[in-house]
Every structure is written in structure tokens, then in C-alpha cells.
Enzyme design. Structure first.
Site, short mmCIF file in Angstrom:
data_model
loop_
_atom_site.label_atom_id
_atom_site.label_comp_id
_atom_site.label_asym_id
_atom_site.label_seq_id
_atom_site.Cartn_x
_atom_site.Cartn_y
_atom_site.Cartn_z
N LYS A 105 30.14 46.50 38.27
CA LYS A 105 31.56 46.08 38.12
C LYS A 105 32.27 47.18 37.62
O LYS A 105 31.89 47.66 36.17
CB LYS A 105 31.59 44.69 37.35
CG LYS A 105 33.34 44.57 37.07
CD LYS A 105 33.44 43.15 36.53
CE LYS A 105 34.95 42.85 35.93
NZ LYS A 105 34.79 41.54 35.31
N LYS A 137 31.53 45.48 42.82
CA LYS A 137 33.10 45.15 42.83
C LYS A 137 33.76 46.16 41.99
O LYS A 137 33.28 46.54 40.79
CB LYS A 137 33.12 43.75 41.80
CG LYS A 137 34.53 43.47 41.25
CD LYS A 137 34.45 42.33 40.22
CE LYS A 137 35.69 42.22 39.75
NZ LYS A 137 35.90 41.29 38.49
#
Ligand code: PBG
Ligand code: ZN
Length: 340
Positions: free
Chosen positions: A210, A263
Site C-alpha cells: 500500500k 494499492k
């Protein structure tokens, strides 16, 4: 001799004839390793503690924050059209709910735990993923418990995050997905699920890779989770950090993650491909985040391209890179656009 020369040159060029392989829509679809299907899709839901609320999030086109009483009527037609999975984010709006420890995250009367119970009961075939983080619930808006100097206290944060994950699992979440990025959280959650005797039926999806950056803005508007000071750059990954992402992916696999997520998605296709290679025996998820979604909408509105065409193109790129699970705000649209 001229005939012989011609046939040699044709033979030599045979491999240059590519159009034949994609001259028909079906033949074109066969060129992809994976076809986008409804079962790959997870739809994010923002559930507030205002039970009757249904409020449009201005920076996130067509996306609403909903109270518990608005969930079932909203989801019913989507489930009918083939929605298989949602990911829940809790949004405490009531003043005084937030504190330094994010106490409200696992409030049994809070919107997430009530939401899990309601959705399990009303939609028995819907797979419920729950985001696990503290930033929506902390007074400072960071993703864990802080030291006096404002940095994350990793041990306290992991203890708390793993308790919250277990509370969601006990309430009936099929899958818990920690997005906080504290080191060691996957292992801590897995161990607590084992201790609780529920490890066998709770999937652990790690937001392993992330990245920090400017693409989460609309989400933070929706969830009310803008940090009150500083930023998240000391726990979310630096955008150039491909090696760091690979290490985080390997670590989370070793700590017991069942699914690895990358992400944002569109700017990180190389990382998705890395995740697919490093985690070749695990499903790989990609989150097309709020900023990517808002950007596509804004460009379509400005006439740069057709919205539907870009929704497909961006999603197909994510699939091609190696993801087989896609978290996207386009899910309701895809349920209309896809036949399977
Ligand atoms: C909470 C969380 C965030 C997102 C998912 N979980 C925001 C953040 O880390 O600031 C972002 C999702 C999106 O932008 O759509 N930790
Ligand atoms: Zn967070």
C-alpha cells in the site's frame, strides 16, 4: 526464379501476420489470460453511524455514505445483478466518538459490527470483507496508536488492530483486511484467530503493498480520516519503493496472509506483476482507489474519453498485470455492463 524468391519472402514473413488472431470479438477476448467476471469484484461501502443517512460524497462520483437502514434497499438490486462481495468501511460521524486509541473501531453497537451482522443475515451469499484500521476512529486520524512524538507505536497498534480484526471476524466477517500498515500485523491477527478457534473460516487479506500518495483524498473525505497533523509517509510505502513493496509482500505471505493486495492499482501495475510472481500460489487483489476513480470520472466529464471504455481499459490493465480480485467503485456499473 522470381516465383521461388516470392515464396521464400512470403514464408519468411508468415509470422508477421497478427491480425488474424484478433479479427473477431471472441478471438480478441481469447488474447487475454483472464476475463473480467463479476465474481472478481469487491465493492467498497461506507457505513456511517447515522442510521438513516444517505449522503453523496462530493469528491467520489455517485458514491454515498449510508446509515445501516439504507444498506439493504441499496444492495438488494445489486445482489440481484450478481454482486458477490463488498468491503466495509465504518464512518463514525457522531461528535465525541473518536479518541486516541480508536476505541469505537470495535464497538459492538458501531456501524461496522452491526453492518456485518445485518448483511450476513439478509444476504447469505454475499462475501463480506471488512477493512481493519484505526484512522476512521482516532482523534488524530492516523492508522494506529501514537507515541508522544507523533510516530506510530507499533506494538500497541498491532495489539489493538488484531483485537479489532478478531471482533469483526467474530461478528461474521468472511474476510478481514488490515490497511493500517503496522509491521507484524498479519502474524498478530493470524495468531489471535488461531487462539480464538476461528482461523479456519476467516480469510486474511493483507494490504501488503500500500503506497502513500495523493490518490486517497476522496476516500478520506468519505471516511472522515484525514490526519489532523503530518502524513502517512512513515508507514505507507514511498511511491518509488518497488524493492520495499516486494519485501512487504514476501513478509506478509510468510506471516500468514491468504490474499495479497496492491494499492493503488493503475500506477502500480509493476507491483501487481511482482505480487503475482512472488505470491504465485495466492490470489492477488488490486484496489483501484478513490483518486483513480475520481480521475477517470473527471477526464470522462472533460471529454477526454468515454467513461465506460476507460473503466474497462483500466480494469483490464489491472487484470493483465496479474490481479484476479478487483476492488473498485465501478462495481455497480460493471454489474450492468458484464453478462457473467
Ligand atoms: C484506511 C484506508 C484508506 C483506503 C483504504 N483503507 C485510506 C488511507 O489509507 O488513507 C483508501 C481507499 C481509497 O482511496 O479508495 N487505512
Ligand atoms: Zn488507516
Amino acid at each position: 526464379t522470381s516465383t521461388a524468391a516470392t515464396s521464400v519472402s512470403i514464408a519468411g514473413d508468415i509470422g508477421s501476420q497478427l491480425h488474424a488472431g484478433y479479427c473477431h470479438p471472441l478471438a480478441r477476448s481469447w488474447q487475454a489470460e483472464r476475463q473480467l467476471t463479476k465474481s472478481m469484484l469487491i465493492y467498497p461501502l461506507f457505513i456511517s453511524d447515522q442510521d438513516d443517512e444517505e449522503v453523496l460524497v462530493p469528491s467520489l462520483p455517485n458514491q454515498y455514505r449510508r446509515g445501516i437502514n439504507k444498506l439493504v434497499p441499496f444492495l438488494e438490486p445489486l445482489v440481484h445483478k450478481g454482486l458477490r462481495s463488498v468491503v466495509l468501511f465504518g464512518v463514525p460521524m457522531r461528535p465525541g466518538t473518536k479518541d486516541a486509541l480508536g476505541t469505537a473501531a470495535d464497538d459492538p453497537e458501531g456501524p461496522v459490527i452491526r453492518g456485518i451482522r445485518l448483511l450476513r443475515q439478509r444476504f447469505p451469499h454475499l462475501y463480506i470483507v471488512v477493512d481493519v484500521c484505526l484512522c476512521e476512529y482516532t482523534s488524530h486520524g492516523h492508522c494506529g496508536i501514537l507515541r508522544d512524538d507523533g510516530s506510530l507505536n507499533n506494538q500497541l497498534s498491532v495489539d489493538r488492530i488484531s483485537d479489532v480484526a478478531v471482533a469483526y471476524a467474530r461478528a461474521g466477517a468472511h474476510c478481514v483486511a488490515p490497511s493500517d500498515m503496522n509491521d507484524g500485523r498479519i502474524r498478530a491477527i493470524k495468531l489471535k484467530l488461531i487462539e480464538e478457534g476461528i482461523v479456519h473460516n476467516v480469510t486474511l487479506m493483507s494490504y501488503a503493498a500500500k503506497f502513500s500518495g495523493c490518490l486517497y483524498g476522496p476516500f478520506r473525505d468519505a471516511a472522515g480520516s484525514v490526519p489532523s497533523f503530518g502524513d502517512r509517509r512513515c508507514y505507507q510505502l514511498p511511491p518509488g519503493g518497488r524493492g520495499l513493496a516486494r519485501r512487504a509482500i514476501v513478509r506478509d505471505i510468510n506471516e500468514g496472509a491468504d490474499i495479497i493486495m496492491v494499492k493503488p492499482a493503475g500506477q502500480y501495475l509493476d507491483i501487481i506483476a511482482d505480487a503475482k510472481e512472488l505470491g504465485k500460489d495466492l490470489p492477488i487483489a488490486a484496489y483501484q482507489v478513490s483518486g483513480e476513480f475520481a480521475m477517470i470520472h473527471a477526464a470522462a466529464k472533460a471529454g477526454v474519453f468515454d467513461l465506460k471504455a476507460m473503466a474497462f481499459e483500466s480494469t483490464e490493465g489491472i487484470l493483465r498485470a496479474g490481479a484476479t480480485i478487483i476492488i473498485s467503485y465501478f462495481v455497480p456499473d460493471f454489474l450492468d455492463w458484464l453478462s457473467t
